[in-house]
Scaffold this motif. Structure first.
Motif, PDB file in Angstrom:
ATOM      1  N   ALA A  31       0.837  -1.209   0.000  1.00 34.17           N
ATOM      2  CA  ALA A  31       0.000   0.000   0.000  1.00 34.17           C
ATOM      3  C   ALA A  31       0.867   1.252   0.000  1.00 34.17           C
ATOM      4  CB  ALA A  31      -0.931  -0.014   1.210  1.00 34.17           C
ATOM      5  N   TYR A  35       1.096   4.222  -2.828  1.00 36.05           N
ATOM      6  CA  TYR A  35       0.950   5.649  -2.518  1.00 36.05           C
ATOM      7  C   TYR A  35       2.137   6.444  -3.053  1.00 36.05           C
ATOM      8  CZ  TYR A  35       0.886  10.007   0.030  1.00 36.05           C
ATOM      9  OH  TYR A  35       0.913  11.343   0.345  1.00 36.05           O
ATOM     10  N   THR A  38       1.921   6.909  -6.715  1.00 35.52           N
ATOM     11  CA  THR A  38       0.973   7.978  -7.033  1.00 35.52           C
ATOM     12  C   THR A  38       1.604   9.344  -6.838  1.00 35.52           C
ATOM     13  OG1 THR A  38      -0.848   6.545  -6.315  1.00 35.52           O
ATOM     14  CG2 THR A  38      -1.326   8.889  -6.513  1.00 35.52           C
ATOM     15  N   PRO A  56      -8.519  12.280  -0.457  1.00 32.28           N
ATOM     16  CA  PRO A  56      -8.459  10.812  -0.380  1.00 32.28           C
ATOM     17  C   PRO A  56      -7.022  10.296  -0.297  1.00 32.28           C
ATOM     18  CG  PRO A  56      -9.997  11.494  -2.095  1.00 32.28           C
ATOM     19  CD  PRO A  56      -9.262  12.722  -1.667  1.00 32.28           C
ATOM     20  N   GLY A  57      -6.113  10.943  -1.019  1.00 29.22           N
ATOM     21  CA  GLY A  57      -4.719  10.525  -0.977  1.00 29.22           C
ATOM     22  C   GLY A  57      -4.115  10.710   0.404  1.00 29.22           C
ATOM     23  N   ALA A  60      -5.430   8.060   2.717  1.00 33.23           N
ATOM     24  CA  ALA A  60      -4.733   6.792   2.489  1.00 33.23           C
ATOM     25  C   ALA A  60      -3.362   6.807   3.151  1.00 33.23           C
ATOM     26  CB  ALA A  60      -4.604   6.526   0.989  1.00 33.23           C
ATOM     27  N   GLY A  63      -3.731   6.298   6.819  1.00 37.69           N
ATOM     28  CA  GLY A  63      -4.084   4.913   7.128  1.00 37.69           C
ATOM     29  C   GLY A  63      -2.882   3.988   7.042  1.00 37.69           C
ATOM     30  N   ILE A  64      -2.037   4.191   6.033  1.00 36.00           N
ATOM     31  CA  ILE A  64      -0.851   3.351   5.861  1.00 36.00           C
ATOM     32  C   ILE A  64       0.138   3.584   7.001  1.00 36.00           C
ATOM     33  CG2 ILE A  64       1.142   2.916   4.378  1.00 36.00           C
ATOM     34  CD1 ILE A  64      -0.718   3.789   2.010  1.00 36.00           C
TER      35      ILE A  64
END
Length: 340
Positions: A31, A35, A38, A56-57, A60, A63-64
């Motif tokens: 994940a 990221y 991206t 949203p990025g 994420a 969360g990671i």
């Protein structure tokens, strides 16, 4: 019978690895690499905008990072184990060697990014946070799980309480030297920022979870789970070598994508979204209305491209170019603000 509060969960031989934990760490690595891919695509202009920096990025990314830090807490408990006194020196040596590897890698990242990104180098990223959190977590490894749980809540809540000024504001936290704490009012410009508050709270949460659920997990089939199939074996292997993969993957990705952009050029609409956001913000800050500013931002992008100004926008305008850009911007805003 001892309670979960006092019984260390890792009733296993020192040094034993849990494939399930390795696989979870490997999944977090995948994940993270996605990221960073991206981010790299956006940074090099291969996508219309840097989607890693969108809400949203950012969610994420949080969360990671949170997953890694939670797993760090679990790993610290398992590393401690419940061995006899004779193994205490082994555990201490293993802990110190791990700390030296992570701390050294963190310093290397700071040095490398200071050269590559001098305006946004990483001074306290995920590895820095893991290293310092590992030291601060040591007392909690012997304390009751409830203490770790309450500490997690306090650390997670601290930045919100400070920002809400529930208590009298402590301006000393705004000093750049203390930016690693995460209790200041601003966010420093850096490519990876994982301050101690609130992120140390997730390490404590991992410790509390391992202390509470560890004994049952150690006796369950989860402890005996073995990675099967290429995908799971790959994840488990990645989890076992997470630090090496973390250090290597980003330079490899940037190197490959830099070659791609040299051959293909940037995306035709690269930078437009960021330009519109900055333009609209500056427009409202100088007295413009929000709605017309957003409309004018789109108009300016179209006008810049039409007038051949886009390639040099914000970089090397000549005085004549600047005058044309200002006139175009003013015309766009007046048109947007005029009644239909």
């Amino acid at each position: 019978m001892q309670s979960a509060e006092t019984t260390p969960p890792a009733a296993v031989p020192p040094g034993r690895r849990f494939a399930a934990l390795d696989a979870a760490r490997g999944a977090a690595l995948v994940a993270m690499a996605a990221y960073h891919l991206t981010w790299d695509l956006g940074h090099l202009g291969l996508t219309p905008e840097n989607y890693a920096l969108t809400p949203p990025g950012k969610a994420a990314a949080h969360g990671i990072a949170g997953t890694f830090l939670f797993l760090v807490g679990i790993g610290l408990v398992l590393m401690r184990g419940r061995g006899e006194a004779a193994t205490e020196a082994i555990r201490r040596r293993r802990f110190l060697m791990r700390l030296l590897r992570i701390g050294g890698a963190a310093l290397a990242i700071t040095a490398a990014t200071r050269i590559a990104f001098p305006d946004s180098y990483i001074f306290f990223g995920i590895l820095h946070c893991i290293a310092l959190s590992s030291v601060l977590a040591v007392p909690f490894l012997r304390a009751p799980a409830l203490v770790s749980a309450l500490g997690a809540v306090a650390v997670l809540a601290a930045p919100h309480l400070v920002q809400a000024e529930v208590f009298p504001p402590v301006r000393v936290f705004d000093d750049p030297v203390l930016a690693f704490l995460g209790l200041g009012r601003g966010v420093p410009q850096t490519n990876d920022y994982v301050p101690l508050f609130p992120w140390f709270g997730l390490v404590l949460a991992g410790i509390a979870a391992a202390r509470l659920a560890g004994p049952a997990a150690a006796r369950s089939s989860l402890a005996e789970w073995a990675a099967t199939g290429r995908a799971m074996r790959g994840l488990a292997m990645a989890g076992r070598h997470s630090l090496s993969i973390y250090l290597v993957h980003q330079p490899v990705l940037l190197g490959l994508l830099t070659g791609v952009v040299a051959l293909s050029g940037q995306h035709p609409r690269a930078g437009e979204a960021e330009f519109r956001r900055v333009y609209a913000r500056n427009c409202t800050e100088t007295g413009g209305e929000a709605g017309p500013c957003r409309i004018a931002a789109r108009c300016v992008v179209v006008g810049f491209r039409r007038e051949g100004l886009w390639a040099e926008a914000g970089r090397s305008f000549t005085p004549a170019d600047r005058a044309r850009a200002q006139a175009l911007s003013q015309a766009c805003y007046e048109a947007a603000a005029s009644p239909p």
